[in-house]
Design a protein around this motif. Structure first.
Motif, PDB file in Angstrom:
ATOM      1  N   ALA A 184      39.652  43.790  40.710  1.00 27.22           N
ATOM      2  CA  ALA A 184      39.458  42.349  40.521  1.00 27.22           C
ATOM      3  C   ALA A 184      40.787  41.600  40.442  1.00 27.22           C
ATOM      4  O   ALA A 184      40.822  40.477  39.924  1.00 27.22           O
ATOM      5  N   ARG A 185      41.854  42.181  40.952  1.00 32.09           N
ATOM      6  CA  ARG A 185      43.166  41.541  40.825  1.00 32.09           C
ATOM      7  C   ARG A 185      43.217  40.136  41.424  1.00 32.09           C
ATOM      8  O   ARG A 185      43.812  39.241  40.825  1.00 32.09           O
ATOM      9  N   PRO A 186      42.622  39.870  42.621  1.00 31.89           N
ATOM     10  CA  PRO A 186      42.646  38.481  43.117  1.00 31.89           C
ATOM     11  C   PRO A 186      42.005  37.485  42.153  1.00 31.89           C
ATOM     12  O   PRO A 186      42.479  36.359  42.012  1.00 31.89           O
ATOM     13  N   ALA A 187      40.937  37.908  41.477  1.00 35.07           N
ATOM     14  CA  ALA A 187      40.286  37.011  40.515  1.00 35.07           C
ATOM     15  C   ALA A 187      41.188  36.756  39.318  1.00 35.07           C
ATOM     16  O   ALA A 187      41.232  35.632  38.787  1.00 35.07           O
ATOM     17  N   TYR A 188      41.926  37.769  38.885  1.00 32.85           N
ATOM     18  CA  TYR A 188      42.855  37.578  37.767  1.00 32.85           C
ATOM     19  C   TYR A 188      43.991  36.634  38.163  1.00 32.85           C
ATOM     20  O   TYR A 188      44.460  35.841  37.342  1.00 32.85           O
ATOM     21  N   PHE A 256      50.946  32.031  45.377  1.00 34.55           N
ATOM     22  CA  PHE A 256      49.699  32.773  45.211  1.00 34.55           C
ATOM     23  C   PHE A 256      48.481  32.040  45.778  1.00 34.55           C
ATOM     24  O   PHE A 256      47.351  32.366  45.422  1.00 34.55           O
ATOM     25  N   GLN A 257      48.687  31.062  46.667  1.00 40.22           N
ATOM     26  CA  GLN A 257      47.551  30.262  47.129  1.00 40.22           C
ATOM     27  C   GLN A 257      46.530  31.092  47.898  1.00 40.22           C
ATOM     28  O   GLN A 257      45.314  30.862  47.791  1.00 40.22           O
ATOM     29  N   ARG A 258      46.972  32.080  48.669  1.00 42.26           N
ATOM     30  CA  ARG A 258      46.031  32.893  49.438  1.00 42.26           C
ATOM     31  C   ARG A 258      45.114  33.687  48.511  1.00 42.26           C
ATOM     32  O   ARG A 258      43.895  33.730  48.704  1.00 42.26           O
ATOM     33  N   GLN A 259      45.701  34.331  47.486  1.00 40.47           N
ATOM     34  CA  GLN A 259      44.888  35.076  46.531  1.00 40.47           C
ATOM     35  C   GLN A 259      43.967  34.149  45.749  1.00 40.47           C
ATOM     36  O   GLN A 259      42.839  34.504  45.404  1.00 40.47           O
ATOM     37  N   PHE A 260      44.441  32.940  45.465  1.00 34.72           N
ATOM     38  CA  PHE A 260      43.645  31.969  44.722  1.00 34.72           C
ATOM     39  C   PHE A 260      42.379  31.598  45.494  1.00 34.72           C
ATOM     40  O   PHE A 260      41.272  31.599  44.942  1.00 34.72           O
ATOM     41  N   ILE A 261      42.513  31.313  46.771  1.00 34.20           N
ATOM     42  CA  ILE A 261      41.372  30.914  47.589  1.00 34.20           C
ATOM     43  C   ILE A 261      40.449  32.103  47.834  1.00 34.20           C
ATOM     44  O   ILE A 261      39.215  31.987  47.741  1.00 34.20           O
TER      45      ILE A 261
END
Length: 270
Positions: A184-188, A256-261
């Motif tokens: 779940a790292r992108p969600a974190y 971190f915009q890519r992981q955020f989206i």
């Protein structure tokens, strides 16, 4: 027809984005311009860094940065622990009244934090935590939004991983931090951006409970600086100070915009 609709939507989004950028561009240009030409309507090629030097000397922005960084990082670190355990319980543990409790957590998202200022202030006053960094952090150590986001992410993880972990002798605690946390790292990361930006921009609550420079965050320090008698309407210094405050957040989001989206897409949040 559909292509025309998509083109219109893109043009509208670009137009709205340009409108949103106008104040930011004006503030950025003003921050680098000398006082004499700051408010002139005509473009001037004269730029300077003296405004930032005057701002840094006129107010303890170094202390404000340290205070804000500590508050934002500590709040997020505690939120990760509390939100992870609660999200795992709602996603994988069966207990009586789980759906009702989860709905109560979701209801907290719709309650503005400002509504709870008065009771929170009374509690901190009785605990002797006014004008402390812990007092600023305490109301935010649990996040209903973080629980919801992580719960939605945990629901997408196959249950077979739980069974495999149990067969390998993993406890629920070990399974949580060895399996769910890495997946779940992108969600974190997305939750971290939301949490840190909220604490970075938080103004009303720190303004009410802090009185000393040692505990005052950037937002409160910037407001006091902008309204001080020495600064008055000197827009170059005010713009330079504002730019100093927002640049770290802009850099973090761009990084971190890519992981955020992606985290919101994968968790099913529109």
């Amino acid at each position: 027809m559909q292509n025309n609709k998509w083109t219109f939507t893109r043009c509208l989004m670009i137009l709205l984005g340009m409108i949103w950028l106008i104040p930011l561009l004006w503030m950025t240009v003003t921050a680098f311009r000398p006082k004499q030409v700051a408010l002139q309507s005509l473009f001037s090629p004269h730029f300077t860094l003296d405004n930032f030097g005057r701002v840094w000397e006129a107010a303890p922005f170094g202390q404000y940065f340290v205070n804000t960084f500590l508050i934002a990082v500590c709040v997020y670190a505690v939120q990760v622990v509390t939100a992870t355990m609660a999200a795992y319980a709602f996603a994988r543990v069966d207990f009586r009244g789980k759906n009702v409790v989860f709905l109560l957590f979701l209801a907290q998202i719709m309650v503005p934090a400002d509504v709870l200022i008065f009771p929170n202030y009374n509690v901190l006053q009785e605990l002797g935590l006014l004008d402390t960094k812990l007092g600023i952090m305490l109301p935010y150590l649990a996040s209903a939004f973080g629980i919801f986001l992580l719960r939605q992410t945990f629901m997408t993880i196959p249950k077979e991983l739980d069974d495999a972990g149990v067969m390998d002798g993993c406890s629920k605690w070990r399974l949580l931090w060895r399996v769910y946390f890495p997946l779940a790292r992108p969600a974190y990361i997305a939750f971290g951006l939301v949490s840190v930006s909220y604490q970075w921009n938080n103004f009303l609550w720190p303004l009410i409970i802090t009185n000393s420079v040692e505990n005052r965050p950037l937002t409160v320090g910037l407001a006091i600086f902008a309204q001080s008698f020495e600064i008055g309407a000197q827009w170059t210094e005010v713009s330079a100070a504002t730019l100093l405050v927002i640049v770290p957040l802009i850099m973090i989001f761009l990084l971190f915009q890519r992981q955020f989206i992606n985290s919101f897409i994968h968790s099913g949040i529109k």
